[in-house]
Design an enzyme around this catalytic site. Structure first.
Site, PDB file in Angstrom:
ATOM      1  N   SER A  37      -4.583   2.617   3.716  1.00 47.42           N
ATOM      2  CA  SER A  37      -4.564   2.423   2.822  1.00 47.42           C
ATOM      3  C   SER A  37      -4.907   0.598   3.067  1.00 47.42           C
ATOM      4  CB  SER A  37      -3.260   2.729   2.576  1.00 47.42           C
ATOM      5  OG  SER A  37      -3.599   2.225   0.804  1.00 47.42           O
ATOM      6  N   LYS A  56       0.702  -1.233  -0.383  1.00 46.85           N
ATOM      7  CA  LYS A  56       0.194  -0.064  -0.259  1.00 46.85           C
ATOM      8  C   LYS A  56       1.544   1.562   0.166  1.00 46.85           C
ATOM      9  CE  LYS A  56      -3.583  -0.983  -0.732  1.00 46.85           C
ATOM     10  NZ  LYS A  56      -3.629  -1.923  -2.064  1.00 46.85           N
ATOM     11  N   HIS A  82       6.837  -7.387  -2.529  1.00 49.70           N
ATOM     12  CA  HIS A  82       6.598  -6.385  -1.178  1.00 49.70           C
ATOM     13  C   HIS A  82       7.423  -7.669   0.199  1.00 49.70           C
ATOM     14  CE1 HIS A  82       3.537  -4.313  -2.176  1.00 49.70           C
ATOM     15  NE2 HIS A  82       2.092  -5.850  -1.846  1.00 49.70           N
TER      16      HIS A  82
HETATM   17  S1  PPS Z   1      -0.582  -3.045  -3.138  1.00 50.62           S
HETATM   18  O1  PPS Z   1      -1.682  -3.945  -3.136  1.00 50.62           O
HETATM   19  O2  PPS Z   1       0.700  -2.977  -2.270  1.00 50.62           O
HETATM   20  O3  PPS Z   1      -0.239  -3.180  -4.503  1.00 50.62           O
HETATM   21  O4  PPS Z   1      -1.163  -1.320  -3.654  1.00 50.62           O
HETATM   22  P1  PPS Z   1      -0.423  -0.724  -3.582  1.00 50.62           P
HETATM   23  O5  PPS Z   1      -0.123   0.139  -5.185  1.00 50.62           O
HETATM   24  O6  PPS Z   1       1.627  -0.230  -3.154  1.00 50.62           O
HETATM   25  O7  PPS Z   1      -0.965   1.240  -3.105  1.00 50.62           O
HETATM   26  C1  PPS Z   1      -2.186   1.243  -3.009  1.00 50.62           C
HETATM   27  C2  PPS Z   1      -2.642   2.788  -2.862  1.00 50.62           C
HETATM   28  O8  PPS Z   1      -2.083   4.050  -3.590  1.00 50.62           O
HETATM   29  C3  PPS Z   1      -2.296   4.408  -4.188  1.00 50.62           C
HETATM   30  N1  PPS Z   1      -2.576   5.099  -5.692  1.00 50.62           N
HETATM   31  C4  PPS Z   1      -2.568   5.956  -6.212  1.00 50.62           C
HETATM   32  N2  PPS Z   1      -2.180   7.757  -5.257  1.00 50.62           N
HETATM   33  C5  PPS Z   1      -2.345   8.073  -6.180  1.00 50.62           C
HETATM   34  N3  PPS Z   1      -1.982   8.258  -7.572  1.00 50.62           N
HETATM   35  C6  PPS Z   1      -1.846   7.241  -7.962  1.00 50.62           C
HETATM   36  N4  PPS Z   1      -2.183   7.470 -10.053  1.00 50.62           N
HETATM   37  C7  PPS Z   1      -2.493   6.448  -7.701  1.00 50.62           C
HETATM   38  N5  PPS Z   1      -2.334   4.825  -7.924  1.00 50.62           N
HETATM   39  C8  PPS Z   1      -2.417   4.076  -7.055  1.00 50.62           C
HETATM   40  C9  PPS Z   1      -4.020   4.120  -3.794  1.00 50.62           C
HETATM   41  O9  PPS Z   1      -4.903   4.549  -4.377  1.00 50.62           O
HETATM   42  C10 PPS Z   1      -4.038   3.215  -2.707  1.00 50.62           C
HETATM   43  O10 PPS Z   1      -3.902   4.851  -1.296  1.00 50.62           O
HETATM   44  P2  PPS Z   1      -5.419   5.030  -0.348  1.00 50.62           P
HETATM   45  O11 PPS Z   1      -4.671   6.173   0.144  1.00 50.62           O
HETATM   46  O12 PPS Z   1      -5.833   3.681   0.001  1.00 50.62           O
HETATM   47  O13 PPS Z   1      -6.434   5.076  -1.677  1.00 50.62           O
END
Ligand code: PPS
Length: 291
Positions: A135, A44, A105
């Site tokens: 998150s 996340k 991860h």
């Molecule tokens: S995972 O399941 O571990 O692969 O998740 P991961 O991709 O690491 O994290 C998901 C969070 O990243 C946010 N996210 C973004 N934020 C800003 N801009 C973009 N383009 C973007 N893409 C993914 C996503 O919304 C999750 O954060 P939260 O706070 O839950 O919204």
């Protein structure tokens, strides 16, 4: 949707579930290629954002592939071995594209040794622990291959104790930070920096990769990785993933810094800060809880 929620157990000192350890013999034996690029994060922290960015940098002009394969197949998850999904190692071994973009991860000490032997580039993305915890909480609510999250209060306690899949946030971010000090092939990025100035961070990423983008290509990448565009893109938003229920909480949830303020009580925040200060004493690594 089936209730197949797994239990946490200790795996070599790290809390894990069977979905990430069942195939670990093959993960350890994985044979990396010199041009493989590993995207490593604590869950996340911005994995999908940076994965999509890299995919767009290398393959963005080949729009047909991008339109037909979800991000978790274009950037396979190395240690993943869950029902209804081909194990990550097999997905990677079937890839014909170059470079292969690979998600993990794993804490640094569990990364298969061939990535180090082949001197692969690694992009590590870290996110401040308060937003990371929030998150992760919403993700565990909507993802049936994660352990039961319980309520927010108990989840936050477990987060502080490192009782999360992939273990302690503290050990993860510090472990990778220490390794980066002696390995110039690791680029350490922060979610908060990406939010603050994605153009600057894309530039750093391209410099690290030795890639030069035309202005037009750069603008195309930036458009594609915008939060709303990714949220609307079924190949980037995990809506095709069978084990997630987006009606509980969408994978592309808020994408912001400091959403923790909507979740932490005053006393949870004070206790967290105190614990954080104590546990970050032994590192030069720092985080911004807001921008
Ligand atoms: S995972 O399941 O571990 O692969 O998740 P991961 O991709 O690491 O994290 C998901 C969070 O990243 C946010 N996210 C973004 N934020 C800003 N801009 C973009 N383009 C973007 N893409 C993914 C996503 O919304 C999750 O954060 P939260 O706070 O839950 O919204």
């Amino acid at each position: 949707m089936e209730a197949i929620r797994p239990k946490l157990f200790d795996f070599r000192g790290v809390a894990m579930t069977n979905y990430f350890t069942d195939n670990f013999d093959n993960v350890e034996k994985f044979s990396a290629k010199p041009d493989d690029i590993l995207i490593a994060t604590y869950p996340k922290a911005g994995t999908t954002w940076v994965s999509h960015m890299l995919d767009q940098i290398y393959f963005g002009e080949n729009s047909e592939t991008l339109k037909s394969l979800p991000v978790y197949e274009r950037v396979p998850f190395l240690e993943m071995c869950a029902p209804k999904h081909m194990p990550g190692v097999e997905l990677i071994e079937n890839m014909t594209s170059s470079p292969r973009l690979i998600k993990t991860h794993l804490p640094v000490q569990l990364v298969p040794k061939s990535f180090w032997e082949q001197n692969c580039r690694v992009i590590y993305v870290a996110r401040n622990p308060k937003d990371n915890a929030v998150s992760y909480y919403h993700f565990d609510r909507m993802n049936y291959v994660e352990p039961e999250p319980g309520n927010w209060e108990s989840f936050l306690e477990r987060f502080k104790q490192g009782q999360m899949v992939f273990g302690s946030w503290y050990s993860h971010v510090k472990g990778w930070w220490e390794r980066k000090q002696t390995n110039p092939r690791i680029l350490y990025l922060f979610y908060e920096d990406l939010k603050e100035d994605v153009v600057r961070e894309l530039g750093r990423l391209c410099d690290f990769l030795g890639v030069s983008l035309s202005e037009e290509a750069r603008d195309r990448v930036l458009r594609a990785v915008g939060f709303q565009n990714m949220k609307d893109n079924s190949m980037a938003n995990y809506s095709t993933c069978a084990v997630m229920d987006h009606s509980i909480s969408p994978f592309m949830r808020k994408g912001m810094v400091a959403d923790w303020k909507n979740h932490f009580t005053v006393s949870q925040n004070e206790e967290f800060d105190e614990d954080y200060q104590r546990r970050m004493k032994d590192t030069t690594l720092t985080f911004r809880m807001e921008i």
